[in-house]
Design a protein around this motif. Structure first.
Motif, PDB file in Angstrom:
ATOM      1  N   GLN A   4      46.487  77.103 107.483  1.00 33.67           N
ATOM      2  CA  GLN A   4      47.340  76.852 108.639  1.00 33.67           C
ATOM      3  C   GLN A   4      48.216  78.076 108.895  1.00 33.67           C
ATOM      4  OE1 GLN A   4      47.309  74.016 110.590  1.00 33.67           O
ATOM      5  NE2 GLN A   4      45.499  73.561 109.392  1.00 33.67           N
ATOM      6  N   PRO A   5      48.486  78.413 110.152  1.00 33.32           N
ATOM      7  CA  PRO A   5      49.361  79.547 110.425  1.00 33.32           C
ATOM      8  C   PRO A   5      50.782  79.263 109.946  1.00 33.32           C
ATOM      9  CG  PRO A   5      48.780  78.411 112.447  1.00 33.32           C
ATOM     10  CD  PRO A   5      47.989  77.772 111.347  1.00 33.32           C
ATOM     11  N   VAL A   6      51.468  80.316 109.568  1.00 28.74           N
ATOM     12  CA  VAL A   6      52.843  80.195 109.111  1.00 28.74           C
ATOM     13  C   VAL A   6      53.757  80.243 110.330  1.00 28.74           C
ATOM     14  CG1 VAL A   6      54.648  81.267 107.721  1.00 28.74           C
ATOM     15  CG2 VAL A   6      52.274  81.297 106.927  1.00 28.74           C
ATOM     16  N   PRO A   7      54.635  79.253 110.517  1.00 33.57           N
ATOM     17  CA  PRO A   7      55.539  79.260 111.673  1.00 33.57           C
ATOM     18  C   PRO A   7      56.468  80.471 111.639  1.00 33.57           C
ATOM     19  CG  PRO A   7      55.592  77.139 110.563  1.00 33.57           C
ATOM     20  CD  PRO A   7      54.821  78.070 109.690  1.00 33.57           C
ATOM     21  N   GLU A   8      56.782  80.969 112.822  1.00 28.28           N
ATOM     22  CA  GLU A   8      57.745  82.054 112.956  1.00 28.28           C
ATOM     23  C   GLU A   8      59.121  81.463 113.220  1.00 28.28           C
ATOM     24  OE1 GLU A   8      56.521  85.089 115.649  1.00 28.28           O
ATOM     25  OE2 GLU A   8      54.502  85.150 114.814  1.00 28.28           O
ATOM     26  N   PRO A   9      60.186  82.237 113.001  1.00 28.89           N
ATOM     27  CA  PRO A   9      61.551  81.706 113.147  1.00 28.89           C
ATOM     28  C   PRO A   9      61.850  81.044 114.496  1.00 28.89           C
ATOM     29  CG  PRO A   9      61.619  83.809 112.050  1.00 28.89           C
ATOM     30  CD  PRO A   9      60.190  83.594 112.476  1.00 28.89           C
ATOM     31  N   GLY A  10      61.341  81.559 115.599  1.00 28.05           N
ATOM     32  CA  GLY A  10      61.676  80.999 116.903  1.00 28.05           C
ATOM     33  C   GLY A  10      60.768  79.883 117.382  1.00 28.05           C
ATOM     34  N   ASP A  11      59.771  79.505 116.575  1.00 25.93           N
ATOM     35  CA  ASP A  11      58.809  78.496 117.014  1.00 25.93           C
ATOM     36  C   ASP A  11      59.460  77.165 117.359  1.00 25.93           C
ATOM     37  OD1 ASP A  11      56.795  80.324 116.741  1.00 25.93           O
ATOM     38  OD2 ASP A  11      56.002  79.497 114.877  1.00 25.93           O
ATOM     39  N   THR A  12      60.367  76.695 116.522  1.00 28.52           N
ATOM     40  CA  THR A  12      61.008  75.402 116.761  1.00 28.52           C
ATOM     41  C   THR A  12      61.799  75.421 118.065  1.00 28.52           C
ATOM     42  OG1 THR A  12      61.137  74.957 114.412  1.00 28.52           O
ATOM     43  CG2 THR A  12      62.574  73.669 115.828  1.00 28.52           C
ATOM     44  N   ALA A  13      62.511  76.500 118.324  1.00 30.54           N
ATOM     45  CA  ALA A  13      63.288  76.601 119.562  1.00 30.54           C
ATOM     46  C   ALA A  13      62.370  76.582 120.775  1.00 30.54           C
ATOM     47  CB  ALA A  13      64.137  77.871 119.555  1.00 30.54           C
ATOM     48  N   ARG A  14      61.227  77.266 120.678  1.00 30.37           N
ATOM     49  CA  ARG A  14      60.288  77.282 121.807  1.00 30.37           C
ATOM     50  C   ARG A  14      59.706  75.896 122.044  1.00 30.37           C
ATOM     51  NH1 ARG A  14      59.622  82.671 119.977  1.00 30.37           N
ATOM     52  NH2 ARG A  14      58.072  82.183 118.397  1.00 30.37           N
ATOM     53  N   LEU A  15      59.387  75.187 120.970  1.00 31.19           N
ATOM     54  CA  LEU A  15      58.864  73.830 121.121  1.00 31.19           C
ATOM     55  C   LEU A  15      59.922  72.896 121.715  1.00 31.19           C
ATOM     56  CD1 LEU A  15      56.803  73.480 117.845  1.00 31.19           C
ATOM     57  CD2 LEU A  15      55.914  73.619 120.182  1.00 31.19           C
ATOM     58  N   ASP A  16      61.169  73.056 121.286  1.00 36.58           N
ATOM     59  CA  ASP A  16      62.249  72.252 121.856  1.00 36.58           C
ATOM     60  C   ASP A  16      62.394  72.521 123.347  1.00 36.58           C
ATOM     61  OD1 ASP A  16      62.777  71.118 119.417  1.00 36.58           O
ATOM     62  OD2 ASP A  16      64.524  72.380 118.989  1.00 36.58           O
ATOM     63  N   GLN A  17      62.276  73.795 123.739  1.00 39.67           N
ATOM     64  CA  GLN A  17      62.385  74.154 125.152  1.00 39.67           C
ATOM     65  C   GLN A  17      61.235  73.547 125.951  1.00 39.67           C
ATOM     66  OE1 GLN A  17      61.729  78.291 126.245  1.00 39.67           O
ATOM     67  NE2 GLN A  17      63.506  78.182 127.588  1.00 39.67           N
ATOM     68  N   LEU A  18      60.026  73.623 125.411  1.00 39.97           N
ATOM     69  CA  LEU A  18      58.876  73.036 126.073  1.00 39.97           C
ATOM     70  C   LEU A  18      59.052  71.525 126.223  1.00 39.97           C
ATOM     71  CD1 LEU A  18      56.049  73.251 127.256  1.00 39.97           C
ATOM     72  CD2 LEU A  18      55.149  73.119 124.933  1.00 39.97           C
ATOM     73  N   ALA A  19      59.524  70.876 125.170  1.00 37.38           N
ATOM     74  CA  ALA A  19      59.747  69.427 125.218  1.00 37.38           C
ATOM     75  C   ALA A  19      60.792  69.065 126.271  1.00 37.38           C
ATOM     76  CB  ALA A  19      60.176  68.911 123.851  1.00 37.38           C
ATOM     77  N   ALA A  20      61.826  69.875 126.403  1.00 34.79           N
ATOM     78  CA  ALA A  20      62.860  69.616 127.408  1.00 34.79           C
ATOM     79  C   ALA A  20      62.285  69.728 128.818  1.00 34.79           C
ATOM     80  CB  ALA A  20      64.033  70.581 127.231  1.00 34.79           C
ATOM     81  N   HIS A  21      61.445  70.729 129.048  1.00 24.13           N
ATOM     82  CA  HIS A  21      60.806  70.863 130.368  1.00 24.13           C
ATOM     83  C   HIS A  21      59.896  69.671 130.637  1.00 24.13           C
ATOM     84  CE1 HIS A  21      62.005  74.788 131.911  1.00 24.13           C
ATOM     85  NE2 HIS A  21      62.029  75.199 130.658  1.00 24.13           N
ATOM     86  N   TRP A  22      59.182  69.230 129.606  1.00 24.27           N
ATOM     87  CA  TRP A  22      58.273  68.088 129.758  1.00 24.27           C
ATOM     88  C   TRP A  22      59.063  66.839 130.137  1.00 24.27           C
ATOM     89  CZ3 TRP A  22      53.317  67.197 130.415  1.00 24.27           C
ATOM     90  CH2 TRP A  22      52.824  65.920 130.202  1.00 24.27           C
ATOM     91  N   ARG A  23      60.174  66.578 129.438  1.00 17.61           N
ATOM     92  CA  ARG A  23      60.976  65.383 129.744  1.00 17.61           C
ATOM     93  C   ARG A  23      61.596  65.450 131.130  1.00 17.61           C
ATOM     94  NH1 ARG A  23      62.596  66.401 124.456  1.00 17.61           N
ATOM     95  NH2 ARG A  23      64.496  67.393 125.211  1.00 17.61           N
ATOM     96  N   ALA A  24      61.918  66.653 131.599  1.00 22.99           N
ATOM     97  CA  ALA A  24      62.559  66.806 132.904  1.00 22.99           C
ATOM     98  C   ALA A  24      61.566  66.748 134.056  1.00 22.99           C
ATOM     99  CB  ALA A  24      63.336  68.131 132.953  1.00 22.99           C
ATOM    100  N   ALA A  25      60.301  66.893 133.759  1.00 21.16           N
ATOM    101  CA  ALA A  25      59.285  66.901 134.817  1.00 21.16           C
ATOM    102  C   ALA A  25      59.112  65.493 135.403  1.00 21.16           C
ATOM    103  CB  ALA A  25      57.959  67.386 134.262  1.00 21.16           C
ATOM    104  N   PRO A  26      58.865  65.417 136.695  1.00 16.27           N
ATOM    105  CA  PRO A  26      58.587  64.106 137.306  1.00 16.27           C
ATOM    106  C   PRO A  26      57.347  63.463 136.668  1.00 16.27           C
ATOM    107  CG  PRO A  26      58.967  65.770 139.003  1.00 16.27           C
ATOM    108  CD  PRO A  26      58.870  66.483 137.686  1.00 16.27           C
ATOM    109  N   SER A  27      57.336  62.158 136.622  1.00 14.78           N
ATOM    110  CA  SER A  27      56.231  61.450 135.970  1.00 14.78           C
ATOM    111  C   SER A  27      54.882  61.772 136.618  1.00 14.78           C
ATOM    112  CB  SER A  27      56.481  59.944 135.969  1.00 14.78           C
ATOM    113  OG  SER A  27      56.578  59.456 137.281  1.00 14.78           O
TER     114      SER A  27
END
Length: 69
Positions: A4-27
């Motif tokens: 498995q690839p080793v996560p980089e330090p900013g990976d979690t922040a990028r995933l959180d940002q993506l999740a926030a955009h997903w939740r904000a998107a219209p259904s």
């Protein structure tokens, strides 16, 4: 499955940002993305992949992880 690839330090922040955009998107946009992704999974043809990428563009994600253009 191999290593498995080793996560980089900013990976979690990028995933959180993506999740926030997903939740904000219209259904409707979320459903369009899910439908397009399922079509690619069923038959990964270039036209379907292009449609999925176009649909993902509706999320208006920043071009870089820090949000800079």
């Amino acid at each position: 499955m191999g290593e498995q690839p080793v996560p980089e330090p900013g990976d979690t922040a990028r995933l959180d940002q993506l999740a926030a955009h997903w939740r904000a998107a219209p259904s409707e946009i979320r459903q369009d993305i899910l439908t397009a992704a399922a079509e690619v999974q069923n038959a990964p043809e270039p036209g379907r992949v292009a449609h999925l990428l176009e649909t993902l563009g509706c999320l208006e994600l920043p071009d870089t992880p820090d949000g800079a253009p």
